[in-house]
Design a protein around this motif. Structure first.
Motif, mmCIF file in Angstrom:
data_model
loop_
_atom_site.group_PDB
_atom_site.id
_atom_site.type_symbol
_atom_site.label_atom_id
_atom_site.label_comp_id
_atom_site.label_asym_id
_atom_site.label_seq_id
_atom_site.Cartn_x
_atom_site.Cartn_y
_atom_site.Cartn_z
ATOM 1 N N GLN A 180 44.732 36.807 55.497
ATOM 2 C CA GLN A 180 45.312 36.501 54.387
ATOM 3 C C GLN A 180 44.724 34.739 54.267
ATOM 4 O O GLN A 180 44.482 34.492 55.185
ATOM 5 C CB GLN A 180 46.986 36.098 54.902
ATOM 6 C CG GLN A 180 47.359 37.252 55.766
ATOM 7 C CD GLN A 180 48.321 36.942 56.349
ATOM 8 O OE1 GLN A 180 48.824 36.087 56.002
ATOM 9 N NE2 GLN A 180 49.100 37.487 57.456
ATOM 10 N N SER A 228 44.033 41.274 63.690
ATOM 11 C CA SER A 228 44.974 42.946 62.844
ATOM 12 C C SER A 228 45.361 42.549 61.221
ATOM 13 O O SER A 228 44.537 43.846 60.665
ATOM 14 C CB SER A 228 46.232 43.212 63.512
ATOM 15 O OG SER A 228 47.152 41.804 63.216
ATOM 16 N N SER A 229 45.158 41.434 60.949
ATOM 17 C CA SER A 229 44.847 41.547 59.306
ATOM 18 C C SER A 229 44.171 39.779 59.178
ATOM 19 O O SER A 229 44.635 39.155 59.973
ATOM 20 C CB SER A 229 46.130 41.363 58.603
ATOM 21 O OG SER A 229 47.060 40.676 59.186
ATOM 22 N N THR A 234 46.044 39.942 51.377
ATOM 23 C CA THR A 234 45.613 41.170 52.729
ATOM 24 C C THR A 234 45.001 41.701 53.303
ATOM 25 O O THR A 234 45.346 42.243 52.607
ATOM 26 C CB THR A 234 47.278 41.139 53.489
ATOM 27 O OG1 THR A 234 48.049 40.209 52.834
ATOM 28 C CG2 THR A 234 47.253 40.910 54.743
ATOM 29 N N ALA A 246 46.207 37.311 61.388
ATOM 30 C CA ALA A 246 46.774 37.536 62.558
ATOM 31 C C ALA A 246 46.799 38.415 63.272
ATOM 32 O O ALA A 246 46.062 39.119 63.842
ATOM 33 C CB ALA A 246 48.183 38.217 61.614
ATOM 34 N N VAL A 299 42.801 44.609 55.522
ATOM 35 C CA VAL A 299 43.859 44.889 56.757
ATOM 36 C C VAL A 299 42.685 45.471 57.593
ATOM 37 O O VAL A 299 42.153 45.853 58.941
ATOM 38 C CB VAL A 299 44.858 45.652 56.812
ATOM 39 C CG1 VAL A 299 45.570 46.499 58.304
ATOM 40 C CG2 VAL A 299 45.837 44.881 56.210
#
Lengths: 109, 117
Positions: free
Chosen positions: A33, A30-31, A48, A92, A50
């Motif tokens: 980093q 979902s993201s 980050t 994530a 996205v």
């Protein structure tokens, strides 16, 4: 099991050179980093990403998230000794962070 | 805004002794992580809390490691008895984890460097 493969593991370059670090996975995140860690300190968040295809720039650092949100890259232009450190990516997914093993970068004057 | 606080910064113990680490996360962060990091490598998750409940402790060596997060705020990680291979940096991090996208970032403390001799 979700995995995030980071490459290269080690990189030693001269000041002024360009470099790219990659994070790849078969899983969708979902993201994603990017962190940088200096000796004796905890990792510090750089950026980050996205949205699939997203590109973010932070001075000489350019971060890209793959269209399918499975991979990402970090490109450093004209590296400086101050860029030396451990670079980490983390994806994530379902309330968990999946970490790469890190890229140890040394920029020599 | 105060960051993640960890103590102690350094600890040297003999094998078979016990040790405890303390972490106070950023105020309002529901998610708290404990990581073990070997020099030059990425962090390895030991345990993840969401408020005071455990989300993931699959890599926690439960025969010797334990962790708790009472009242969903600060947390302690204990090792008893310690082994030589436990020598590492123990990092605590917290995250607001607002959504699956933005807001999942982890904020780290400075870590505790443990040496087992």
């Amino acid at each position: 099991t979700q995995l995030l493969e980071q490459s290269p593991q080690f990189l030693s370059i001269q000041e002024g050179e360009n470099l790219t670090v990659y994070c790849n996975s078969s899983s969708v995140f979902s993201s994603l980093q990017w962190y940088r860690q200096e000796p004796g300190e905890g990792p510090v968040l750089l950026v980050t990403v996205v949205t699939g295809g997203e590109v973010k720039k932070l001075k000489r650092l350019t971060f890209q998230f793959g269209d399918a949100r499975k991979d990402s890259s970090l490109h450093i232009t004209a590296a400086q000794p101050g860029d030396t450190g451990l670079y980490l990516c983390a994806g994530a997914s379902t309330r968990k962070l999946i970490w790469g093993l890190g890229t140890s970068l040394a920029v020599n004057p | 805004e105060a960051g993640v606080a960890q103590s102690p910064r350094y600890k040297i113990i003999e094998k078979r002794q016990s040790v405890a680490f303390w972490c106070n996360p950023i105020s309002g962060h529901a998610t708290l992580y404990w990581y073990q990091q070997i020099l030059g490598q990425g962090p390895k998750l030991l345990i993840q809390f969401q408020n005071n409940g455990v989300v993931d402790d699959s890599q926690l060596p439960k025969d010797r490691f334990s962790a708790e997060r009472l009242k969903g705020v600060d947390s302690t990680l204990k090792i008893q008895p310690a082994k030589l291979e436990d020598s590492a940096v123990y990092l605590c991090a917290s995250s607001p984890w607002v959504t699956e996208g933005a807001g999942t970032e982890a904020f780290f403390g400075q870590g505790t460097r443990l040496t087992v001799v």
